[in-house]
Design an enzyme around this catalytic site. Structure first.
Site, mmCIF file in Angstrom:
data_model
loop_
_atom_site.group_PDB
_atom_site.id
_atom_site.type_symbol
_atom_site.label_atom_id
_atom_site.label_comp_id
_atom_site.label_asym_id
_atom_site.label_seq_id
_atom_site.Cartn_x
_atom_site.Cartn_y
_atom_site.Cartn_z
ATOM 1 N N TRP A 127 -3.665 11.782 -43.830
ATOM 2 C CA TRP A 127 -3.657 10.652 -42.891
ATOM 3 C C TRP A 127 -3.812 11.221 -41.473
ATOM 4 O O TRP A 127 -3.068 12.140 -41.101
ATOM 5 C CB TRP A 127 -2.322 9.917 -43.041
ATOM 6 C CG TRP A 127 -2.147 8.707 -42.198
ATOM 7 C CD1 TRP A 127 -3.013 7.669 -42.050
ATOM 8 C CD2 TRP A 127 -0.989 8.398 -41.410
ATOM 9 N NE1 TRP A 127 -2.474 6.732 -41.218
ATOM 10 C CE2 TRP A 127 -1.231 7.156 -40.809
ATOM 11 C CE3 TRP A 127 0.220 9.038 -41.159
ATOM 12 C CZ2 TRP A 127 -0.318 6.545 -39.970
ATOM 13 C CZ3 TRP A 127 1.133 8.435 -40.334
ATOM 14 C CH2 TRP A 127 0.867 7.196 -39.742
ATOM 15 N N ASP A 208 5.984 12.230 -47.274
ATOM 16 C CA ASP A 208 5.638 10.967 -46.621
ATOM 17 C C ASP A 208 5.458 9.936 -47.740
ATOM 18 O O ASP A 208 4.538 10.057 -48.557
ATOM 19 C CB ASP A 208 4.350 11.124 -45.802
ATOM 20 C CG ASP A 208 4.066 9.889 -44.942
ATOM 21 O OD1 ASP A 208 4.763 8.867 -45.114
ATOM 22 O OD2 ASP A 208 3.150 9.945 -44.101
ATOM 23 N N ALA A 210 4.796 6.246 -48.237
ATOM 24 C CA ALA A 210 4.400 5.000 -47.567
ATOM 25 C C ALA A 210 3.951 3.919 -48.553
ATOM 26 O O ALA A 210 3.695 2.785 -48.143
ATOM 27 C CB ALA A 210 3.277 5.281 -46.565
ATOM 28 N N LYS A 243 3.993 -1.456 -46.343
ATOM 29 C CA LYS A 243 3.094 -1.910 -47.405
ATOM 30 C C LYS A 243 3.859 -2.596 -48.530
ATOM 31 O O LYS A 243 3.505 -3.695 -48.943
ATOM 32 C CB LYS A 243 2.298 -0.735 -47.974
ATOM 33 C CG LYS A 243 1.932 0.344 -46.977
ATOM 34 C CD LYS A 243 0.793 -0.036 -46.054
ATOM 35 C CE LYS A 243 0.816 0.850 -44.830
ATOM 36 N NZ LYS A 243 -0.439 1.254 -44.298
HETATM 37 C C1 LMR Z 1 -3.820 3.488 -42.895
HETATM 38 O O1 LMR Z 1 -3.876 4.678 -43.241
HETATM 39 O O2 LMR Z 1 -4.839 2.782 -42.788
HETATM 40 C C2 LMR Z 1 -2.501 2.853 -42.624
HETATM 41 O O3 LMR Z 1 -1.478 3.747 -42.902
HETATM 42 C C3 LMR Z 1 -2.416 2.244 -41.292
HETATM 43 C C4 LMR Z 1 -2.275 3.241 -40.177
HETATM 44 O O4 LMR Z 1 -1.309 3.130 -39.432
HETATM 45 O O5 LMR Z 1 -3.120 4.135 -40.073
#
Ligand code: LMR
Length: 394
Positions: A127, A208, A210, A243
């Site tokens: 990410w 992490d 999420a 989420k």
């Molecule tokens: C994403 O990866 O699209 C989500 O986790 C939203 C973000 O905050 O980037």
């Protein structure tokens, strides 16, 4: 003074949100930012969230401060949801944070306070906010191999080989489930091997988490994390409720530490409280209180689990449907990996020029590395997306 600022590097996910919003085409497809959408393209407020908010509105008598660690009922309920019985509660400390990003940020600051020499290892790819925060904090960091571009699965041998060079005390940032951006995840046996590696080399895992409940199920998604947490002396974990509770804008998250010895837990807890104080004082209450109500009320909890499960099943149906549509459109099975990936995302493996053509010529928005958000697909969008992917030669 302010003219001395340099322009910040754009975040490619946030940038894409703006491009999509500005596109006037009615049939545009938003497969960018990780937001769950139902078949009608809506991001609904979950039933249990509405009910808990109603109760909160009726019963809450004050908006006075809660405490630096936030709502402790929420923190404990989240601890149990994530760790189950894997770790004794007295070895876990937790703090409420503004979203999962807040938890990631606080835990990286905590790691830096505890061991400024530690290098943080993160997956290539990951990410984009992970390396962005690490860079901003000036924390030494480097990548480990993760994604096998040929199979679109986990390059586990590469991962283990790279982490073999980590030094004792280094932090290994892992995605608890539903890897973002690839959708490829370690098997349970691979989690066991990663646990052994952390033990052998004295590495500290930072998870992490999420997307708990978006992959194979609420407990299944943390099976690897629980295995690891039960065996390693220390672990950090950043949790998000954006989420799985659909509470994106309310910013609900929690930062957890697992300490080697219960005697160290108050120290970790105290530092988490102080980091909250230094960065924003008190974490925002409303969303966390809402989650706390849901998790501790049997009826609301059951309804939340049922709705989350329906969302998860919907994403799995979209996955198999897209894999089939791509078989038809490309006359090949090379996109079958879409059905085995888990979570909201899959990295398709398209070239940047193909991603750009999908946007310009077909109104299909995905992140530049060809990450698609499967939950962004409306009903009836499968064949249209498959045809567009085939048309650009991806
Ligand atoms: C994403 O990866 O699209 C989500 O986790 C939203 C973000 O905050 O980037």
């Amino acid at each position: 003074m302010l003219e001395a600022l340099t322009a910040p590097a754009p975040d490619k996910i946030i940038e894409l949100m703006g491009l999509y919003a500005a596109d006037p085409r009615a049939d545009k497809l938003d497969l960018g930012v990780g937001v769950y959408k139902d078949a009608e393209g809506r991001t609904p407020i979950m039933r249990a969230v509405k009910a808990a908010e109603q109760r909160l509105w009726q019963e809450q008598a004050t908006k006075s401060y809660v405490g630096l660690l936030g709502d402790l009922g929420f923190v404990e309920a989240m601890r149990d949801l994530i760790f189950g019985a894997a770790v004794p509660a007295e070895r876990v400390s937790g703090a409420q944070t503004p979203g999962g990003t807040g938890a990631v940020r606080q835990l990286l600051e905590l790691a830096r306070l505890a061991n400024p020499e530690a290098t943080v290892w993160y997956s290539d790819p990951t990410w984009p906010n992970h390396p962005a925060i690490l860079k901003y904090l000036g924390i030494p960091s480097t990548t480990y191999r993760y994604f096998d571009a040929a199979t679109r699965g986990v390059d586990f041998d590469g991962m283990i080989a790279d982490l073999g060079a980590a030094k004792a005390g280094d932090v290994v940032l892992l995605h608890g489930c539903c890897h973002n951006p690839t959708g490829a995840n370690p098997t349970f046996a691979e989690w066991q091997a990663l646990t052994d590696l952390c033990l052998d080399r004295g590495l500290v895992p930072m998870i992490d988490l999420a997307y708990q409940g978006f992959g194979d199920g609420l407990d299944e998604d943390v099976a690897g994390v629980r295995h690891m947490a039960a065996r390693v002396p220390e672990l950090l974990l950043a949790a998000s409720c954006s989420k799985n509770f659909g509470l994106y804008r309310d910013r609900v998250g929690a930062a957890f530490t697992v300490t080697a010895d219960a005697g160290v837990t108050p120290l970790a807890r105290g530092n988490l409280a102080t980091l909250n104080r230094l960065n924003y004082s008190f974490p925002p209450d409303h969303g966390a209180k809402t989650v706390g109500i849901i998790l501790t009320d049997p009826a609301l909890r059951a309804d939340w689990i049922a709705e989350l499960e329906a969302m998860r099943q919907g994403m799995l149906t979209l996955r198999s449907g897209l894999a089939e549509a791509l078989r038809r459109a490309t006359n090949s099975d090379r996109f079958d990996f879409v059905a085995t990936h888990r979570g909201m995302f899959s990295r398709l493996g398209a070239m940047p020029a193909q991603v750009a053509a999908l946007r310009a010529d077909h109104g299909v928005y995905m992140v530049g590395d060809s990450r698609i958000n499967i939950a962004g697909l409306p009903a009836g969008g499968l064949d249209r997306l498959a045809a567009a992917i085939a048309a650009v030669g991806a």
